[in-house]
Structures are given as structure tokens and as C-alpha cells.
Design a protein around this motif. Structure first.
Motif, PDB file in Angstrom:
ATOM      1  N   LEU A  45     -54.154   5.708  15.956  1.00 59.84           N
ATOM      2  CA  LEU A  45     -53.136   6.661  16.779  1.00 59.84           C
ATOM      3  C   LEU A  45     -52.451   5.003  16.435  1.00 59.84           C
ATOM      4  O   LEU A  45     -51.356   4.341  17.144  1.00 59.84           O
ATOM      5  CB  LEU A  45     -53.510   7.357  17.788  1.00 59.84           C
ATOM      6  CG  LEU A  45     -52.649   7.784  18.578  1.00 59.84           C
ATOM      7  CD1 LEU A  45     -51.488   8.652  17.836  1.00 59.84           C
ATOM      8  CD2 LEU A  45     -52.929   8.918  19.698  1.00 59.84           C
ATOM      9  N   LEU A  46     -53.039   3.756  17.262  1.00 56.99           N
ATOM     10  CA  LEU A  46     -52.271   2.672  18.181  1.00 56.99           C
ATOM     11  C   LEU A  46     -53.761   1.026  17.724  1.00 56.99           C
ATOM     12  O   LEU A  46     -54.700   1.328  18.010  1.00 56.99           O
ATOM     13  CB  LEU A  46     -52.943   3.366  19.614  1.00 56.99           C
ATOM     14  CG  LEU A  46     -52.002   2.068  20.906  1.00 56.99           C
ATOM     15  CD1 LEU A  46     -51.038   1.386  20.695  1.00 56.99           C
ATOM     16  CD2 LEU A  46     -52.754   2.261  22.667  1.00 56.99           C
ATOM     17  N   THR A  47     -52.922   0.531  17.364  1.00 54.72           N
ATOM     18  CA  THR A  47     -53.816  -1.179  17.225  1.00 54.72           C
ATOM     19  C   THR A  47     -52.896  -1.857  17.627  1.00 54.72           C
ATOM     20  O   THR A  47     -51.723  -1.763  17.433  1.00 54.72           O
ATOM     21  CB  THR A  47     -53.308  -0.620  15.574  1.00 54.72           C
ATOM     22  OG1 THR A  47     -53.608  -0.006  15.153  1.00 54.72           O
ATOM     23  CG2 THR A  47     -54.324  -1.979  14.577  1.00 54.72           C
ATOM     24  N   ALA A  48     -53.766  -3.086  18.514  1.00 53.01           N
ATOM     25  CA  ALA A  48     -53.316  -3.399  19.302  1.00 53.01           C
ATOM     26  C   ALA A  48     -54.457  -4.862  17.972  1.00 53.01           C
ATOM     27  O   ALA A  48     -55.168  -4.668  17.824  1.00 53.01           O
ATOM     28  CB  ALA A  48     -53.468  -4.372  20.178  1.00 53.01           C
ATOM     29  N   SER A  49     -53.228  -6.214  17.586  1.00 55.44           N
ATOM     30  CA  SER A  49     -53.955  -7.242  16.782  1.00 55.44           C
ATOM     31  C   SER A  49     -53.887  -8.567  17.858  1.00 55.44           C
ATOM     32  O   SER A  49     -51.931  -8.393  17.707  1.00 55.44           O
ATOM     33  CB  SER A  49     -54.149  -6.838  15.676  1.00 55.44           C
ATOM     34  OG  SER A  49     -52.515  -6.533  15.183  1.00 55.44           O
ATOM     35  N   GLY A  50     -54.446  -9.350  17.795  1.00 57.15           N
ATOM     36  CA  GLY A  50     -54.417 -10.738  18.590  1.00 57.15           C
ATOM     37  C   GLY A  50     -53.383 -10.967  19.584  1.00 57.15           C
ATOM     38  O   GLY A  50     -52.032 -11.586  19.631  1.00 57.15           O
ATOM     39  N   LEU A  85     -54.524 -12.861  28.521  1.00 57.57           N
ATOM     40  CA  LEU A  85     -55.217 -12.222  27.498  1.00 57.57           C
ATOM     41  C   LEU A  85     -54.945 -13.357  26.336  1.00 57.57           C
ATOM     42  O   LEU A  85     -53.871 -13.826  26.254  1.00 57.57           O
ATOM     43  CB  LEU A  85     -54.460 -10.993  27.037  1.00 57.57           C
ATOM     44  CG  LEU A  85     -54.468  -9.524  27.600  1.00 57.57           C
ATOM     45  CD1 LEU A  85     -53.883  -8.165  26.863  1.00 57.57           C
ATOM     46  CD2 LEU A  85     -55.819  -9.123  27.534  1.00 57.57           C
ATOM     47  N   LEU A  86     -55.966 -13.349  26.067  1.00 59.92           N
ATOM     48  CA  LEU A  86     -55.882 -13.712  24.570  1.00 59.92           C
ATOM     49  C   LEU A  86     -56.773 -13.417  23.485  1.00 59.92           C
ATOM     50  O   LEU A  86     -57.926 -13.078  23.434  1.00 59.92           O
ATOM     51  CB  LEU A  86     -57.085 -15.301  24.744  1.00 59.92           C
ATOM     52  CG  LEU A  86     -56.866 -16.088  25.931  1.00 59.92           C
ATOM     53  CD1 LEU A  86     -57.914 -17.402  26.661  1.00 59.92           C
ATOM     54  CD2 LEU A  86     -55.309 -17.185  25.820  1.00 59.92           C
ATOM     55  N   ASP A  87     -55.479 -13.405  22.323  1.00 62.19           N
ATOM     56  CA  ASP A  87     -55.713 -12.588  20.987  1.00 62.19           C
ATOM     57  C   ASP A  87     -56.762 -11.367  20.840  1.00 62.19           C
ATOM     58  O   ASP A  87     -58.077 -11.135  20.507  1.00 62.19           O
ATOM     59  CB  ASP A  87     -57.129 -14.176  20.623  1.00 62.19           C
ATOM     60  CG  ASP A  87     -57.219 -13.599  18.495  1.00 62.19           C
ATOM     61  OD1 ASP A  87     -56.017 -13.141  18.592  1.00 62.19           O
ATOM     62  OD2 ASP A  87     -58.307 -13.944  18.182  1.00 62.19           O
ATOM     63  N   ALA A  88     -56.498 -10.857  22.048  1.00 64.16           N
ATOM     64  CA  ALA A  88     -56.943  -8.761  22.267  1.00 64.16           C
ATOM     65  C   ALA A  88     -56.748  -8.484  20.919  1.00 64.16           C
ATOM     66  O   ALA A  88     -55.754  -8.396  20.701  1.00 64.16           O
ATOM     67  CB  ALA A  88     -57.004  -8.916  23.913  1.00 64.16           C
ATOM     68  N   SER A  89     -57.782  -7.424  20.784  1.00 64.41           N
ATOM     69  CA  SER A  89     -57.478  -6.359  19.513  1.00 64.41           C
ATOM     70  C   SER A  89     -58.321  -5.301  20.038  1.00 64.41           C
ATOM     71  O   SER A  89     -59.359  -5.344  21.342  1.00 64.41           O
ATOM     72  CB  SER A  89     -58.505  -6.878  18.309  1.00 64.41           C
ATOM     73  OG  SER A  89     -57.295  -8.168  18.063  1.00 64.41           O
ATOM     74  N   LEU A  90     -57.400  -4.193  19.728  1.00 62.15           N
ATOM     75  CA  LEU A  90     -58.254  -3.445  20.422  1.00 62.15           C
ATOM     76  C   LEU A  90     -57.438  -1.809  18.818  1.00 62.15           C
ATOM     77  O   LEU A  90     -56.318  -1.486  18.738  1.00 62.15           O
ATOM     78  CB  LEU A  90     -57.877  -2.292  21.779  1.00 62.15           C
ATOM     79  CG  LEU A  90     -58.337  -1.627  22.236  1.00 62.15           C
ATOM     80  CD1 LEU A  90     -58.590  -0.964  23.133  1.00 62.15           C
ATOM     81  CD2 LEU A  90     -57.536   0.215  21.891  1.00 62.15           C
ATOM     82  N   THR A  91     -58.677  -1.032  18.482  1.00 59.17           N
ATOM     83  CA  THR A  91     -58.331   0.152  17.905  1.00 59.17           C
ATOM     84  C   THR A  91     -58.367   2.055  18.105  1.00 59.17           C
ATOM     85  O   THR A  91     -59.324   1.784  18.546  1.00 59.17           O
ATOM     86  CB  THR A  91     -58.563   0.198  16.623  1.00 59.17           C
ATOM     87  OG1 THR A  91     -57.745  -0.927  16.255  1.00 59.17           O
ATOM     88  CG2 THR A  91     -57.870   1.120  15.932  1.00 59.17           C
ATOM     89  N   ASP A 118     -46.553 -11.938  25.353  1.00 56.67           N
ATOM     90  CA  ASP A 118     -46.151 -13.151  24.195  1.00 56.67           C
ATOM     91  C   ASP A 118     -46.148 -12.862  22.963  1.00 56.67           C
ATOM     92  O   ASP A 118     -45.660 -13.843  22.414  1.00 56.67           O
ATOM     93  CB  ASP A 118     -46.655 -14.162  25.002  1.00 56.67           C
ATOM     94  CG  ASP A 118     -46.152 -14.310  26.262  1.00 56.67           C
ATOM     95  OD1 ASP A 118     -46.027 -13.481  26.950  1.00 56.67           O
ATOM     96  OD2 ASP A 118     -47.827 -14.702  27.109  1.00 56.67           O
ATOM     97  N   GLU A 119     -47.785 -13.071  22.721  1.00 55.34           N
ATOM     98  CA  GLU A 119     -47.854 -12.765  20.748  1.00 55.34           C
ATOM     99  C   GLU A 119     -48.657 -11.631  20.012  1.00 55.34           C
ATOM    100  O   GLU A 119     -49.265 -10.541  21.006  1.00 55.34           O
ATOM    101  CB  GLU A 119     -48.963 -13.590  20.765  1.00 55.34           C
ATOM    102  CG  GLU A 119     -47.960 -15.298  20.660  1.00 55.34           C
ATOM    103  CD  GLU A 119     -48.842 -16.700  20.415  1.00 55.34           C
ATOM    104  OE1 GLU A 119     -49.748 -16.209  19.971  1.00 55.34           O
ATOM    105  OE2 GLU A 119     -49.163 -17.532  21.546  1.00 55.34           O
ATOM    106  N   GLY A 120     -48.539 -11.083  19.370  1.00 60.10           N
ATOM    107  CA  GLY A 120     -48.637 -10.202  18.846  1.00 60.10           C
ATOM    108  C   GLY A 120     -48.711  -9.356  18.720  1.00 60.10           C
ATOM    109  O   GLY A 120     -47.023  -9.337  18.816  1.00 60.10           O
TER     110      GLY A 120
END
Lengths: 174, 241
Positions: free
Chosen positions: B20-25, B36-42, B73-75
């Protein structure tokens, strides 16, 4: 906690005499009383019989011969297996977990992974108690709460140790 | 919307489920300080994920990024096909109002409004009539066991009661994701336990996914799995049983 595996881990850094090995153990892990010589030699003899250590050299002197023990490949595998396997969550685990973390740091293994693997195991157990609690009567809930508070204390220790790994590494590698 | 809405109580979702929700980089700094540095979560539909980590590790920043409150800032952060990092403020605002629910440690209820009006507020903001909004709000207050507080103001409630009203408000719009930041942080053990249990039970019943930031392992034990944030980096430890 396994004394044999701890000695194997200490030997992984460098081969040692039984006497030096006992001192290395006492310095890092004997919080209350030092290890008895008899216990060290009996354990080394068992490890030798099981092929987990070998005698690297024998030095003759005025007294009895001094044997220098080295860990074998099978011994290293034994250490590896012990460090990577989480402990079953139960009270008073700290000395075992502490030993694992120190051995990992001494032998250049990722200590944070040991803490994370243990953390997963503790949380898995906490989920079990949480489920039991939601289905149980008040007595069951209180019993589960007692276990949950203890497991939570362990987890806080794991978190704190993870936060202090760099300092601990400096200290144990001195 | 084609996303599978079935919940996955008590474990990790099957590999065929659509996130449903994806965070990457994802990276985010505040001034020179990286949070936060290159954080990911699904996050999968109906799943309850605990985000843990030491104070200042970046877990609240991660929650704010996931909820479209803070832009990274990124991702990339994708919610049900929408890229939250490029969505307009209007789109983000609409998402937060209709798709997301929020629960904080304290201070989220409007002190001048009654508990009933507080819970009805998100529905009113979304254009519901006062009568319908308050009827739904009353149902949720009852559901959370605080129906008798409807006419009281938040200042007349205890901490635990106030958080139960806040849970009702977070769920009243039937959001697909509830973001909870230390929801039990200001409560004693017994009330904290009540609140997290009510939140997770109600979320599972309505099929809402929950991302709960907490430093308490007993709270995290109500989730299906946990993600640890250390020094701004995420580590997914998975769900085991």
C-alpha cells in the motif's frame, strides 16, 4: 552459557596456553569468581577429544610441559554457529548475551547482527505473550505481564548495548 | 484503486500482496543535520508495523515522510500509485484528510471543542453534515468505550481517556493507514496498554494499516513486525510469528 565455546572464541584470536586462556577469560567474563584451573583444563581436554582444538606446540621447561592450544576449523564453525543462533528468551540471559557480543567484537564478527537476531527472538516471544494475554482471564494476563516486563527489560539492554557497541569494541580490543 | 485491502493480522503478508505504501532510498536533513539516510519501508494493506529506535534516530521523521507531512530531500514514497514526493500540497492535504489517520502522544484534540465535536471534526472538514458527522463520531466514541465523554472537553478527560478519544478521531474517517507517533508515551502502563490494544483491534477490524512509532517493546509486541531506525537508517527485522 557454554564455557567451551567461549574458550574457542578466545582461541580464535590467537593460540594460547591454558594459563593465558584462563586469564583472558577471567579478565573479560569472570564477574564474580575466577575460573578454576581444573575447569579450564578439563574443558580443553574435551575440546581436544572432539577435534575442536589442537595442540599447536609443546614447550618443555623445568616444570610440567606447557601446551599451546589452537582452534581448529571445526572449532571456528562451532563458535560461528553459537554466535548466530538466538538464545531462547528467559531470565538472566545477560551474561550469555554479553559473552556473545564481546566474542563477536574480539573475533571481528558483526556484533550488531547478534543483537538484532536476539531482538527478533525476544519480540517474537513478546508477541506470543501478548496474544495469550488478549485471550486469557485476569490471572493469565498478570502472568503474561510479568513475563512481558522481563522481556522488555532484556530488550532495553539489547538496545543500550547496540548504542554502545563502538565504545565496547574499543574497550575489549585494548 | 486496485490494491488488495485484505488485512494480514499476526504476521507478514504473502509475497503476492501488493504494497500500500512504499518508501525507498529516503533521506532528509534538517539544516546540516541528517535525520534520515537511505531509509526504506514497505507497508501492506491491513498490516501493523512498529518503528522502533533510540531517541533522535529519525523514526518520527520517517513517519512524517511516509505520511506526506515532510518532503524528503531524496528518495521515493509511493502510496497506492501516488508519488508523495512530487504530489502537490493540495493532493497531499486531501490524502491526509481522507486516506490517513493520525495519532500523537498528546495535544491533538482541540481544547475548545467537546470530545464528540473533536471526533466529528475530520468528517466535517471533508464536507459531511454536522448531524451525520456527529452520529458517526458517537459510534466511534462508544466503540472505544468513551461514549460517556461525548459532551466533555479534552481538558475534563484523563490522559488515557483523551488518547481513546484521539484513537476514535484517527479512525472516524475509516482511513487506510493510521500513523501513530508514540501514542502511549504519556500514559502509564495500564492506560498505554488499553490504548494500543484498542487502536490495533479497531484497525484490524476496519482493515486499516498502522505505522506506530514507539520506544516501548510492549507496544511493539502488538504489531505484526518491526522496523528499527538507527542513525537515520532503517533495518527491517521482519515479523516472526
Amino acid at each position: 552459557m557454554s564455557l567451551g565455546t567461549t574458550l574457542l572464541g578466545l582461541l580464535e584470536r590467537s593460540p594460547q596456553h591454558g594459563y593465558d586462556l584462563k586469564n583472558a577469560y577471567d579478565e573479560r567474563f569472570a564477574t564474580r569468581r575466577p575460573l578454576a584451573y581444573g575447569q579450564v583444563y578439563a574443558t580443553l581436554s574435551r575440546l581436544l577429544k572432539n577435534g575442536l582444538v589442537e595442540i599447536e606446540s609443546v614447550e618443555a621447561g623445568s616444570g610440567p610441559e606447557r601446551k599451546r592450544y589452537a582452534v581448529t576449523d571445526a572449532g571456528v564453525t562451532d563458535v560461528e554457529r553459537w554466535l548466530s543462533r538466538p538464545e531462547s528468551p528467559e531470565p538472566y540471559l545477560q551474561s550469555t548475551l554479553y559473552t556473545k557480543v564481546v566474542l563477536a567484537l574480539l573475533t571481528g564478527r558483526p556484533a550488531d547482527e547478534i543483537l538484532d537476531v536476539q531482538r527478533v527472538e525476544h519480540l517474537r516471544r513478546m508477541r506470543e505473550f501478548t496474544r495469550r494475554k488478549s485471550e486469557g482471564d485476569l490471572a493469565e494476563q498478570l502472568i503474561c505481564d510479568h513475563a512481558l516486563f522481563h522481556l522488555e527489560a532484556d530488550l532495553r539492554w539489547l538496545e543500550l548495548t547496540a548504542a554502545r557497541l563502538n565504545d565496547l569494541a574499543k574497550e575489549v580490543r585494548r | 484503486m486496485t490494491t488488495d485491502l485484505s488485512p494480514h493480522p499476526g504476521g507478514t503478508p504473502s509475497s503476492s500482496a501488493v504494497p500500500l505504501l512504499t518508501a525507498s532510498g529516503v533521506s532528509r536533513s534538517f539544516g546540516p543535520t541528517p535525520a534520515l539516510l537511505d531509509a526504506s519501508l514497505t507497508l501492506y494493506p491491513g498490516e501493523i508495523v512498529a518503528v522502533m529506535g533510540p531517541s533522535g534516530s529519525g523514526k518520527s521523521t520517517l513517519l512524517h515522510c511516509l505520511a506526506g507531512v515532510v518532503r524528503p530531500d531524496e528518495g521515493r514514497i509511493e502510496y497506492d500509485g501516488t508519488d508523495l514526493t512530487t504530489a502537490s500540497d493540495t493532493e497531499l492535504s486531501a490524502l491526509r484528510r481522507t486516506e490517513f489517520g493520525f495519532l500523537f502522544q498528546f495535544g491533538q484534540l482541540v481544547p475548545e471543542l467537546s470530545c464528540l465535536e473533536n471526533v466529528a471534526l475530520p468528517l466535517r472538514l471533508d464536507g459531511e453534515s454536522r448531524r451525520r458527522a456527529e452520529r458517526t463520531a458517537a459510534h466511534w466514541l462508544d466503540r472505544l468505550g468513551v461514549g460517556d465523554l461525548a459532551a466533555k472537553t479534552p481538558g475534563e478527560c484523563s490522559g488515557g481517556e483523551g488518547q481513546r478519544v484521539a484513537v476514535a478521531r484517527a479512525l472516524v474517517t475509516r482511513p487506510r493507514v493510521v500513523f501513530a507517533d508514540e501514542p502511549t508515551g504519556a500514559l502509564d502502563s495500564l492506560n498505554g496498554e488499553r490504548v494500543i490494544r484498542l487502536l490495533t483491534d479497531a484497525a484490524r477490524e476496519s482493515g486499516a494499516a498502522v505505522v506506530v512509532v514507539t520506544h516501548e517493546a510492549r507496544v511493539a509486541a502488538y504489531a505484526d513486525r518491526e522496523v528499527v531506525v538507527r542513525d537515520g537508517r532503517t533495518r527491517d527485522l521482519g515479523g516472526v510469528g
